[in-house]
Design an enzyme around this catalytic site. Structure first.
Site, PDB file in Angstrom:
ATOM      1  N   GLU A 135       0.824  -1.231   0.000  1.00  0.00           N
ATOM      2  CA  GLU A 135       0.000   0.000   0.000  1.00  0.00           C
ATOM      3  C   GLU A 135       0.850   1.271   0.000  1.00  0.00           C
ATOM      4  O   GLU A 135       0.668   2.162   0.840  1.00  0.00           O
ATOM      5  CB  GLU A 135      -0.965  -0.010   1.192  1.00  0.00           C
TER       6      GLU A 135
ATOM      7  N   GLU B  28      -5.571  -8.439  -0.357  1.00  0.00           N
ATOM      8  CA  GLU B  28      -6.281  -8.108   0.892  1.00  0.00           C
ATOM      9  C   GLU B  28      -7.741  -7.866   0.548  1.00  0.00           C
ATOM     10  O   GLU B  28      -8.051  -6.966  -0.243  1.00  0.00           O
ATOM     11  CB  GLU B  28      -5.711  -6.856   1.566  1.00  0.00           C
TER      12      GLU B  28
HETATM   13  O1  AHR Z   1      -5.141  -5.969   6.933  1.00  0.00           O
HETATM   14  C1  AHR Z   1      -5.034  -4.852   7.752  1.00  0.00           C
HETATM   15  C2  AHR Z   1      -4.326  -3.681   7.063  1.00  0.00           C
HETATM   16  O2  AHR Z   1      -5.134  -3.215   6.016  1.00  0.00           O
HETATM   17  C3  AHR Z   1      -3.017  -3.982   6.398  1.00  0.00           C
HETATM   18  O3  AHR Z   1      -1.942  -3.909   7.270  1.00  0.00           O
HETATM   19  C4  AHR Z   1      -2.919  -2.897   5.368  1.00  0.00           C
HETATM   20  O4  AHR Z   1      -2.184  -3.303   4.246  1.00  0.00           O
HETATM   21  C5  AHR Z   1      -4.365  -2.563   5.040  1.00  0.00           C
HETATM   22  O5  AHR Z   1      -4.591  -1.206   5.077  1.00  0.00           O
END
Ligand code: AHR
Length: 506
Positions: free
Chosen positions: A175, A294
């Site tokens: 990210e 994610e």
């Molecule tokens: O999964 C939780 C968080 O969400 C992770 O650390 C990040 O990559 C995202 O913003």
């Protein structure tokens, strides 16, 4: 025809793609109680000789998680991997900036690789491109994958790990578009760094696959220009671009919430188009694939976490992101899994974020058992029965509008044909909150296939949740829902339900 209807046609020629099993991956970050008190808790009655909780390992193995992303997440952008190897007693404690915690480094890459082996899963390793760069990434890859005879491979051997870990999948940071990320970068800065890091890593091990960071979510102001700019720099040297998304239902509008998988669908289509736009600009031959590394429902814990992060002292393994999932959350997770299967021609990896204690299907009690959240079940079913060829079911369904979405299908569905086992599984969610809908499945393309079982997850309360003591939301085998009429299987889908309709050769 009924006002509400749904019809699918299954045909071996309607193939989307053979599914890469890694779309059923997950994620373990050094965050909250995911590692410490989650996968690792020496002294717990279920801990094995290495301190790994066997109750957690059993549940991970039951799902059959094919790949786990590690060690972050936001955590990775300030991670010193060297702190987590070598004699445990000598490992430093560090201030962990992403989650305002104290990292003890008791678990590092070697321990987690051992855990992964026990869990029967592969590793997807992320490198720190926030506070660090090419050298730290190269050193970590040399440590993990080079057999021996060099500084970092010999260091691994000296740490008691003779055989290389041979980790095939590597994420180039996390990210990096997010201002919250330690070492946040512009798209051009990141794209250049990702490109140069990728080229150096491939010299060490040409067999690896590399994932560049896409946007943190579609709400980012730089989305989707970020993807285009990053790929303009790094197209030739990476294999995947990442997608992340989390949905919530803070205003308690369940119809609208259950339509959010349509947003995920649009997200995937947009990123695919962006990749192909850059491909055309570059006159490139290869396609960039998607790693949806994610995804989940995440909102229940936001308020308490914000307070905890702002007002509590630094501590080891605090309770963070411990969302308690409801029945309706499980329905959206099922819908998101269907969306991933429908895009399996382009989405080759995906990680339910996360696996244990932190926005997770598996929870642990410090002095008690591991237990299954509601979202455990659709994830289990998809991983178990969603292996094979995704079939375009040519879905026709009545539709409805919600606050943010129009033309939402009442029923959402995909089918997976396991050609080796000669099984077909139809995954279907009835998004209508009040009415049952009969799903008509035309099986003329699959003579000889008959119903084996119809698994259903349903509950009268959208907010019902599980606990260590009670599995209020758990699947059952429905024996009263299906009727065969010639080539048509008619399956009654109860209102707001997740259905797994399994067919096999008679
Ligand atoms: O999964 C939780 C968080 O969400 C992770 O650390 C990040 O990559 C995202 O913003």
């Amino acid at each position: 025809m009924d006002r509400k209807f749904a019809r699918i046609t299954l045909d071996p020629d309607f193939q989307i793609s053979r599914i890469d099993k890694r779309i059923y991956g997950s994620f373990v970050e050094h965050l909250g109680r995911a590692v410490y008190g989650g996968v690792y808790q020496p002294g717990h009655p279920s801990a094995d000789e290495e301190g790994f909780r066997k109750d957690v390992l059993d549940l991970v193995r039951e799902i059959g998680v094919p790949i786990v992303r590690y060690p972050g997440g936001n955590f990775v952008s300030n991670y010193f991997w060297e702190d987590g190897v070598g004699p445990v007693a000598e490992r430093p404690r560090r201030l962990e900036l992403a989650w305002r915690s104290t990292e003890t480094n008791e678990v590092g890459v070697n321990e987690f690789a051992r855990w992964a082996k026990k869990a029967g899963t592969d590793l997807m390793m992320a490198v720190n491109l926030g506070t660090r760069g090419i050298d730290a990434a190269c050193n970590l890859l040399e440590y993990c994958n080079h057999p021996s005879g060099t500084k970092y491979s010999d260091m691994r051997v000296a740490h008691g790990v003779k055989e290389p870990h041979n980790i095939k999948t590597w994420c180039l940071g996390n990210e990096m578009d997010g201002p919250w990320q330690v070492g946040h970068k512009t798209a051009r800065e990141y794209g250049r760094l990702a490109d140069e890091t990728a080229k150096a890593l491939r010299q060490i091990d040409p067999s690896i696959e590399l994932v560049a960071c896409g946007s943190s979510n579609t709400g980012m102001p730089s989305y989707p220009q970020w993807e285009a700019s990053v790929l303009e720099e790094a197209y030739d040297s990476v294999d995947y671009i990442s997608l992340h998304t989390y949905y919530g239902n803070p205003d308690n509008d369940t119809r609208n919430f259950l339509a959010r998988s349509d947003d995920m669908d649009y997200f995937i289509r947009t990123v695919t188009s962006t990749c192909d736009f850059v491909k055309a600009k570059k006159r490139a031959k290869k396609n960039i694939m998607l790693s949806f590394d994610e995804w989940n429902v995440w909102f229940h814990s936001n308020e308490s976490d914000n307070d905890a992060m702002a007002n509590r002292p630094w501590s080891v393994a605090p309770h963070l992101l411990e969302d308690r999932y409801t029945f309706e959350d499980a329905l959206l997770v099922g819908l998101m899994l269907i969306t991933l299967m429908k895009h399996s021609d382009r989405v080759r990896m995906a990680c339910l974020a996360q696996l244990v204690n932190v926005i997770a299907p598996i929870m642990t009690e410090e002095n008690g058992p591991a237990w299954k959240q509601t979202i455990y079940y659709p994830y289990l079913h998809a991983s178990k029965y969603g292996r094979g060829i995704a079939l375009n079911p040519a879905l026709r369904s009545s539709r409805h509008d919600t606050k943010d979405f129009s033309g939402v299908t009442d029923v959402e569905s995909v089918a997976v044909w396991n050609d080796e086992k000669e099984e077909i599984t139809v995954f279907a969610v009835n998004r209508d909150l009040e009415e049952s809908i009969v799903l008509e499945t035309d099986l003329r393309g699959f003579p000889g296939y008959v119903l084996q079982e119809h698994i259903v997850l349903e509950h009268e309360e959208f907010k019902a949740a599980n606990s260590p003591a009670a599995q209020a939301v758990s699947p059952k085998i429905a024996t009263d829902r299906d009727q065969r009429e010639g080539d048509i299987l008619k399956s009654r889908l109860s209102p707001a339900s997740w259905n797994v309709i399994r067919l096999g050769k008679a």
